[in-house]
Write a protein that holds these residues in place. Structure first.
Motif, PDB file in Angstrom:
ATOM      1  N   ILE A 283       0.818  -1.217   0.000  1.00  9.78           N
ATOM      2  CA  ILE A 283       0.000   0.000   0.000  1.00  9.78           C
ATOM      3  C   ILE A 283       0.852   1.266   0.000  1.00  9.78           C
ATOM      4  O   ILE A 283       0.324   2.360   0.197  1.00  9.78           O
ATOM      5  CB  ILE A 283      -0.948   0.020   1.215  1.00  9.78           C
ATOM      6  CG1 ILE A 283      -0.159   0.108   2.524  1.00  9.78           C
ATOM      7  CG2 ILE A 283      -1.848  -1.205   1.215  1.00  9.78           C
ATOM      8  CD1 ILE A 283      -1.026   0.374   3.742  1.00  9.78           C
ATOM      9  N   SER A 294      -6.551   7.493  -0.560  1.00 11.05           N
ATOM     10  CA  SER A 294      -5.685   6.549   0.140  1.00 11.05           C
ATOM     11  C   SER A 294      -6.483   5.364   0.679  1.00 11.05           C
ATOM     12  O   SER A 294      -6.078   4.204   0.539  1.00 11.05           O
ATOM     13  CB  SER A 294      -4.956   7.255   1.287  1.00 11.05           C
ATOM     14  OG  SER A 294      -4.116   6.374   1.988  1.00 11.05           O
ATOM     15  N   TYR A 297      -7.473   3.205  -2.189  1.00  9.88           N
ATOM     16  CA  TYR A 297      -6.338   2.427  -2.689  1.00  9.88           C
ATOM     17  C   TYR A 297      -6.189   1.140  -1.883  1.00  9.88           C
ATOM     18  O   TYR A 297      -5.957   0.064  -2.440  1.00  9.88           O
ATOM     19  CB  TYR A 297      -5.061   3.252  -2.601  1.00  9.88           C
ATOM     20  CG  TYR A 297      -3.857   2.613  -3.242  1.00  9.88           C
ATOM     21  CD1 TYR A 297      -3.524   2.891  -4.558  1.00  9.88           C
ATOM     22  CD2 TYR A 297      -3.046   1.723  -2.529  1.00  9.88           C
ATOM     23  CE1 TYR A 297      -2.421   2.301  -5.164  1.00  9.88           C
ATOM     24  CE2 TYR A 297      -1.942   1.127  -3.121  1.00  9.88           C
ATOM     25  CZ  TYR A 297      -1.633   1.426  -4.431  1.00  9.88           C
ATOM     26  OH  TYR A 297      -0.543   0.829  -5.020  1.00  9.88           O
ATOM     27  N   ILE A 298      -6.364   1.248  -0.571  1.00 15.45           N
ATOM     28  CA  ILE A 298      -6.262   0.072   0.302  1.00 15.45           C
ATOM     29  C   ILE A 298      -7.414  -0.883   0.035  1.00 15.45           C
ATOM     30  O   ILE A 298      -7.215  -2.100  -0.108  1.00 15.45           O
ATOM     31  CB  ILE A 298      -6.234   0.511   1.780  1.00 15.45           C
ATOM     32  CG1 ILE A 298      -4.992   1.357   2.061  1.00 15.45           C
ATOM     33  CG2 ILE A 298      -6.274  -0.704   2.695  1.00 15.45           C
ATOM     34  CD1 ILE A 298      -4.960   1.963   3.451  1.00 15.45           C
ATOM     35  N   TYR A 301      -7.030  -2.679  -3.256  1.00 15.03           N
ATOM     36  CA  TYR A 301      -5.995  -3.712  -3.172  1.00 15.03           C
ATOM     37  C   TYR A 301      -6.532  -4.958  -2.477  1.00 15.03           C
ATOM     38  O   TYR A 301      -6.295  -6.092  -2.928  1.00 15.03           O
ATOM     39  CB  TYR A 301      -4.776  -3.181  -2.415  1.00 15.03           C
ATOM     40  CG  TYR A 301      -3.894  -4.280  -1.883  1.00 15.03           C
ATOM     41  CD1 TYR A 301      -3.121  -5.073  -2.734  1.00 15.03           C
ATOM     42  CD2 TYR A 301      -3.857  -4.573  -0.513  1.00 15.03           C
ATOM     43  CE1 TYR A 301      -2.336  -6.098  -2.252  1.00 15.03           C
ATOM     44  CE2 TYR A 301      -3.076  -5.592  -0.025  1.00 15.03           C
ATOM     45  CZ  TYR A 301      -2.312  -6.356  -0.888  1.00 15.03           C
ATOM     46  OH  TYR A 301      -1.549  -7.385  -0.403  1.00 15.03           O
TER      47      TYR A 301
END
Length: 521
Positions: A283, A294, A297-298, A301
């Motif tokens: 990350i 942010s 994004y986590i 993923y």
């Protein structure tokens, strides 16, 4: 350049002016490119300030699309009670799929760690990462907090405990570094928990005063010992080598860092907090984005990772997961070197090297080496005893059936049967009608270019080469053909044949009597 003209009047002034104009033009073009990149990045990722005002809408959308998800936002009121703004402090996220998957796993073991945010506003990402049935990482929860201190860890662990049903009297197992904030937080919230310290961080602290590979080898020997006598012997060797080093290490309770004192509740003998290091590396590119970008994004993923693991599951066969199968095959290969004596009941005496006999109790599923108890996987002594039982007419079944269920394919499939759902774009988010607006935390912009790379530890700095890569000194490369060390595929001469001769035990035959001079302890 002007000084060069003074020293050498032969340099034409026109050439100097042309060179200056070229450099000036390059500077202007770079500035334009930087501004264009900044505007494009702002358009794609969103503004750093504006995204704080959308946090409530984002949390609501996340919960709506993933029922059962926990999202907690904590803000601070300013000195003026009539102000309609609230300053952001923390946000915690535990996705429903990860929460359910971790509970289905049945492995009460979590690694805890923090990593710095890299945007214009301060903060750290706190994470809780487990270990799945294939010994891969399994992230469970994450949070963005103001800093890594006792108060923030208390807040994070309280919410985590509520999500995972970890009570104050729970015999859970955590592993982390010895950060000053996390130690008292775990002690206060979970006094009955087993708290392991990452051995790498212990070694980094030890290396400040006691340098050299020999200290590292002795530290690992102490930590890897699975029985109290073996641990005591390893500590005595360290004391004979350096009393000050022994005194320094003795101040750290062995309950936190050596396998000899670990219980079997975690079904793991892990000594390093590698799961968090791997997760933080995945990350890292999301840690310099605006807060919602942010967090997204986590989440994205984690959503992709479940799909990736499901593809691996579809191509895997057998009763155990691929990594567990690999580990168990190595154990079975080692078990062929042992001699077994049966007492007529459930107890077996398994001998390897002289004076190294171990007692296996198949009814209790224990061995005096404690390997079976700590890892949940039958050790080489237990496998040799199982072969002896099968050879004398006992009912054993498949050896894999004696392995803890956490390593089975069925458990692995169950864990990843829970999916992280996608969410809509912000134009479709429901508006939250509240009288206050969330604003970013206060931050004083530091002088200079923001740092992107993490700080390397003292050990890494010493191991770096001039090219900036980690040195391969004192490491053994493995051949890609036979998987043995000491040579490469170019000069491989079939050394793999020597390592596969002792495989008779895999077919359920009686364990071979160890030849003089061979075997293990």
């Amino acid at each position: 350049m002007l000084e060069q003209i003074d020293e050498n009047p032969d340099i034409p002034v026109k050439a100097v002016q042309e060179q200056f104009q070229r450099q000036f033009a390059i500077g202007i073009s770079r500035m334009k490119a930087y501004r264009a990149k900044k505007l494009a990045k702002k358009h794609v990722e969103g503004d750093y300030v504006e995204q704080y005002a959308l946090l409530r809408e984002y949390a609501n959308e996340l919960i709506q699309q993933n029922p059962g998800t926990t999202v907690k936002i904590e803000v601070e009121a300013g000195p003026d009670p009539g102000n309609n703004t609230r300053q952001f402090r923390r946000i915690y996220v535990c996705l429903a799929a990860l929460k359910q998957g971790f509970k289905a796993l049945g492995r009460d073991f979590l690694g805890l760690d923090g990593a710095f945010m890299k945007g214009p506003f301060p903060g750290q990402i706190l994470t809780a990462v487990g270990v799945d049935s294939n010994n891969g990482i399994y992230p469970v929860a994450y949070a963005i907090v103001e800093s890594e201190n006792k108060d923030s860890w208390m807040w994070f662990l309280e919410l985590l405990g509520a999500d995972l049903d970890i009570g104050s009297n729970s015999n859970f197992t955590f592993i982390s570094d010895r950060q000053k904030g996390i130690l008292p937080a775990i002690t206060r919230l979970f006094p009955c928990a087993e708290h392991r310290y990452c051995l790498r961080h212990i070694h980094e602290n030890m290396k400040v005063s006691f340098k050299g590979d020999l200290y590292k080898e002795m530290l690992w020997k102490c930590a890897a010992a699975t029985t109290i006598p073996e641990f005591t012997l390893a500590m005595d060797e360290l004391k004979a080598f350096n009393k000050k080093a022994h005194l320094w290490l003795s101040k750290i309770p062995p309950l936190h860092w050596t396998r000899a004192h670990f219980s079997g509740r975690a079904v793991s003998d892990i000594l390093l907090n590698n799961m968090c290091e791997v997760y933080n590396g995945k990350i890292v590119e999301g840690r310099d984005k605006p807060i919602i970008s942010s967090l997204e994004y986590i989440r994205e993923y984690l959503m992709r990772r479940i799909v990736t693991v499901l593809n691996v599951i579809e191509n895997s066969e057998g009763l155990l997961t691929p990594k567990a199968t690999e580990m168990f095959d190595k154990i079975k290969q080692d078990a062929t070197h042992y001699h077994v004596q049966w007492n007529g009941g459930d107890h077996y005496q398994v001998s390897g090297k002289p004076n190294s006999a171990r007692v296996v109790n198949l009814a209790a599923r224990t061995c005096s080496c404690r390997g079976w108890e700590v890892t949940g996987m039958p050790c080489r002594h237990a496998v040799a005893a199982l072969w002896e039982k099968a050879a004398t007419g006992g009912r054993v079944g498949a050896l894999e059936s004696w392995v803890h269920p956490v390593y089975t394919m069925d458990r692995w499939k169950l864990v990843y049967s829970f999916k992280v759902n996608p969410i809509n774009g912000r134009t479709l988010w429901a508006k939250i009608q509240l009288p206050t607006t969330i604003v970013p935390p206060k931050h004083h912009t530091q002088v200079g270019r923001p740092k992107k790379l993490r700080k390397r530890s003292a050990i890494e700095l010493e191991e770096l080469t001039q090219s900036g890569r980690l040195s391969k000194k004192q490491t053994k490369a493995a051949c890609t053909k036979c998987k043995n060390t000491g040579h490469n595929s170019r000069i491989c001469k079939g050394q793999a044949e020597a390592g596969t001769s002792a495989t008779a035990g895999k077919s359920g035959k009686r364990a071979k009597v160890m030849k003089p001079g061979k075997g293990g302890n």
